[in-house]
Design a protein around this motif. Structure first.
Motif, PDB file in Angstrom:
ATOM      1  N   SER A  96      35.295  35.329  25.969  1.00 43.25           N
ATOM      2  CA  SER A  96      36.409  34.717  27.298  1.00 43.25           C
ATOM      3  C   SER A  96      35.766  35.922  28.022  1.00 43.25           C
ATOM      4  O   SER A  96      36.427  34.985  29.177  1.00 43.25           O
ATOM      5  N   ILE A  97      35.717  36.665  27.935  1.00 38.24           N
ATOM      6  CA  ILE A  97      34.992  37.565  29.233  1.00 38.24           C
ATOM      7  C   ILE A  97      34.419  37.112  29.181  1.00 38.24           C
ATOM      8  O   ILE A  97      33.829  37.459  30.369  1.00 38.24           O
ATOM      9  N   GLY A  98      32.675  36.924  28.790  1.00 35.43           N
ATOM     10  CA  GLY A  98      32.150  36.518  29.272  1.00 35.43           C
ATOM     11  C   GLY A  98      31.360  37.432  29.801  1.00 35.43           C
ATOM     12  O   GLY A  98      31.253  38.663  29.540  1.00 35.43           O
ATOM     13  N   PRO A 112      35.888  40.983  33.570  1.00 38.53           N
ATOM     14  CA  PRO A 112      36.370  40.645  32.282  1.00 38.53           C
ATOM     15  C   PRO A 112      38.120  41.054  31.583  1.00 38.53           C
ATOM     16  O   PRO A 112      38.529  40.746  31.029  1.00 38.53           O
ATOM     17  N   GLU A 136      40.243  39.638  33.804  1.00 45.13           N
ATOM     18  CA  GLU A 136      40.995  39.254  34.194  1.00 45.13           C
ATOM     19  C   GLU A 136      42.426  37.920  33.168  1.00 45.13           C
ATOM     20  O   GLU A 136      42.315  37.490  32.819  1.00 45.13           O
ATOM     21  N   ARG A 171      41.693  34.952  31.608  1.00 43.15           N
ATOM     22  CA  ARG A 171      40.443  34.948  30.925  1.00 43.15           C
ATOM     23  C   ARG A 171      41.378  35.524  29.661  1.00 43.15           C
ATOM     24  O   ARG A 171      41.232  35.306  28.495  1.00 43.15           O
ATOM     25  N   ARG A 175      43.344  33.028  27.739  1.00 41.21           N
ATOM     26  CA  ARG A 175      42.792  32.109  27.270  1.00 41.21           C
ATOM     27  C   ARG A 175      42.321  32.805  25.776  1.00 41.21           C
ATOM     28  O   ARG A 175      42.168  31.640  24.921  1.00 41.21           O
ATOM     29  N   TYR A 176      42.057  34.056  25.875  1.00 39.50           N
ATOM     30  CA  TYR A 176      41.874  34.399  24.703  1.00 39.50           C
ATOM     31  C   TYR A 176      42.902  34.639  23.836  1.00 39.50           C
ATOM     32  O   TYR A 176      42.553  33.516  22.598  1.00 39.50           O
TER      33      TYR A 176
END
Length: 384
Positions: free
Chosen positions: A310-312, A317, A319, A322, A325-326
């Motif tokens: 999710s962080i990418g 990181p 946000e 994100r 989403r996690y």
């Protein structure tokens, strides 16, 4: 007063926190790992660790991708499972039924920790040891962690992997429902007279759940969930081995105690949220489950994998989108496992209800004869 700034701060260097720190570092993120007591990396060959985990193939692959899976010489393998009810119910399934080579690998806590920390020591992760956090704060831009020595760490995201009694969870004001099972999980390792055949054995005993998990060679690791743990802990080695062997119907002949028995309390913990502004919880800080299915650490490793995904590699990181989403990605899997384990615990701990014992054992045996359902259970066990 010194300050340091990172992309992500990970609080807690146990199995889950260490794996997240490595996954983020491999994505190119600047990571700090705060762990007051890092594990020792020497003397691993001396004896066996009573704390073991059944790691799914999915999570074994995750750890291997981090170059942090232990060597094969200390890894056991579950090729099949034999589950017995408290009367005559029985469910048996194997990896071969779903075309897999194993249902899970059995690994000792200290060997997995050592493998993760060896990789951490060789990485660019900034390890902050010997210090505990004493204050946490966050705003829309960053999280801030103040340590015992006065140092201030700042990051776009703070990841809390600091265990079931999470200080961060409390400090962030995240409420959690806590249900005590009134039981402890008693663990110990044994040498066995007969080969275990790479079969994990489990018995619902009415007043507890006994599991024998295959270690390399003629050895097993026991996890016995019970309300009277003091009784087992008070036994000497010979009496402990005899008690455990008899509880399992002497399925592997005589047992010999290899490690002293130890116990830990069993609780179901459900936080109202696992994310807050610039904060994400994972592992036992985010959830606990009854160990009868052996899925606690597997849920934690998947928390780490999904949070890293999710962080990418780029962007903020911490946000909010994100983090949400996690949280959404983990909600269903965690709730399903908690509900299933809690339901099984309650089902097999209702001895006073007329006819229930016969019903639950009949149901267990019925599943054993329903091929598609049994294969689906096996797929769940390996994370397919």
């Amino acid at each position: 007063m010194s300050e340091q700034t990172f992309d992500v701060i990970v609080s807690g260097g146990g199995l889950v926190g260490a794996s997240l720190a490595l996954a983020l570092a491999r994505q190119g993120r600047e990571v700090a790992l705060v762990e007051p007591n890092p594990p020792a990396l020497a003397g691993l060959e001396a004896g066996w660790d009573a704390r073991i985990y059944a790691v799914s193939p999915q999570n074994q692959a995750f750890l291997a991708s981090l170059a942090a899976w232990p060597g094969a010489e200390r890894i056991g393998r579950i090729a099949s499972m034999d589950v017995r009810g408290d009367l005559d119910g029985r469910l048996v399934f194997s990896a071969a039924e779903i075309g897999a080579t194993e249902l899970a690998s059995i690994a000792e806590n200290r060997w997995m920790l050592a493998s993760l920390w060896q990789a951490i020591r060789q990485s660019d992760i900034v390890v902050i040891e010997g210090q505990r956090a004493r204050h946490f704060d966050s705003d829309v831009r960053q999280a801030k962690l103040t340590l015992d020595d006065g140092r201030i760490l700042k990051a776009a995201l703070l990841a809390g992997a600091d265990g079931a009694n999470s200080w961060l969870r409390r400090e962030a004001g995240i409420a959690a429902s806590v249900k005590s099972y009134g039981q402890s999980g008693v663990v110990a390792n044994f040498a066995c007279e007969r080969p275990h055949g790479e079969c994990a054995r489990q018995w619902f005993l009415g007043d507890g759940v006994l599991a024998w998990l295959p270690l390399p060679g003629n050895r097993i690791s026991m996890v016995w969930s019970m309300s009277d743990s003091a009784r087992l802990l008070a036994l000497d080695d010979a009496a402990l081995a005899d008690t455990v062997a008899r509880a399992g119907g002497e399925a592997l002949g005589a047992l010999t105690t290899m490690t002293p028995a130890a116990a830990f309390p069993l609780r179901l913990i459900r936080p109202e949220h696992v994310v807050r502004q610039r904060l994400a919880l994972l592992g036992d800080a985010a959830h606990t489950v009854h160990p009868l299915a052996g899925q606690g650490v597997n849920l934690g490793f998947q928390d780490a994998a999904m949070l890293a995904a999710s962080i990418g590699r780029q962007g903020d990181p911490g946000e909010w989108i994100r983090l949400r989403r996690y949280e959404r990605s983990r909600r269903e899997a965690v709730l399903t496992m908690q509900t299933a384990c809690d339901g099984l615990f309650r089902l097999f701990h209702q001895p006073a209800l007329p006819g229930l014992a016969r019903l639950r054992n009949t149901g267990l045996s019925l599943v054993n004869h329903l091929g598609p359902l049994k294969r689906q259970l096996a797929r769940v066990a390996v994370g397919f």
